[in-house]
Design a protein around this motif. Structure first.
Motif, short mmCIF file in Angstrom:
data_model
loop_
_atom_site.label_atom_id
_atom_site.label_comp_id
_atom_site.label_asym_id
_atom_site.label_seq_id
_atom_site.Cartn_x
_atom_site.Cartn_y
_atom_site.Cartn_z
N GLU A 190 0.82 -1.21 0.00
CA GLU A 190 0.00 0.00 0.00
C GLU A 190 0.86 1.26 0.00
O GLU A 190 0.59 2.21 -0.75
CB GLU A 190 -0.94 0.02 1.22
CG GLU A 190 -2.01 -1.05 1.21
CD GLU A 190 -1.48 -2.42 1.63
OE1 GLU A 190 -0.51 -2.48 2.43
OE2 GLU A 190 -2.02 -3.42 1.15
N ARG A 191 1.90 1.27 0.84
CA ARG A 191 2.76 2.45 0.90
C ARG A 191 3.57 2.62 -0.37
O ARG A 191 3.77 3.74 -0.85
CB ARG A 191 3.68 2.37 2.12
CG ARG A 191 2.90 2.59 3.42
CD ARG A 191 3.77 2.51 4.64
NE ARG A 191 4.69 3.65 4.70
CZ ARG A 191 5.64 3.77 5.61
NH1 ARG A 191 5.78 2.83 6.54
NH2 ARG A 191 6.44 4.81 5.63
N ALA B 132 1.20 4.00 -3.01
CA ALA B 132 0.96 5.42 -2.78
C ALA B 132 2.17 6.25 -3.22
O ALA B 132 2.02 7.32 -3.82
CB ALA B 132 0.65 5.68 -1.31
#
Length: 138
Positions: free
Chosen positions: A81-82, A85
């Protein structure tokens, strides 16, 4: 549509995400989980105006593939997820920079006063240097 600026947006269908194994931090997790992200933007399907696309191709540098896609990799973080992003933020920042048209420089001529000041400064410097030379013994 992904909104980049108020006037600029890219089509979501032009984006493709691929997850791969990352090097770096993660311990044993790094060998079994695909946390790195490769974000690919197809410029043909992005729907960008031609001047913005041309500037984007120039700014992309090595990230531009021969197929005309922009490939951004992110593997800094331990989670998908990071990294997703971070890759999306990098892409949006790149497109934002390409969306700003460069300010065209208007050539100007030096003013009469600036020419006079420059010549006076040159003359002063010449007098100073001439004064450093050997004096006549007369």
């Amino acid at each position: 549509m992904i909104q980049v600026t108020r006037t600029l947006a890219i089509d979501e269908r032009a984006l493709q995400e691929t997850f791969i194994r990352a090097s770096g931090p993660g311990g044993q997790n790094v060998n079994k989980v695909e946390t790195a992200v490769q974000l690919r933007l197809s410029l043909d399907h992005a729907g960008l105006p031609p001047p913005v696309r041309a500037r984007l191709e120039r700014l992309a540098g090595r990230r531009l593939t021969l197929d005309g896609d922009i490939l951004i990799s992110a593997q800094q973080h331990r989670t998908q997820e990071r990294n997703r992003a971070e890759a999306m933020a990098a892409l949006i920042e790149l497109i934002r920079r390409a969306g700003v048209a460069p300010i065209r420089r208007v050539p100007t001529k030096p003013s009469h006063g600036s020419k006079l000041r420059r010549l006076e400064q040159k003359a002063h410097r010449g007098r100073l240097k001439r004064g450093r030379g050997k004096s006549d013994p007369e």
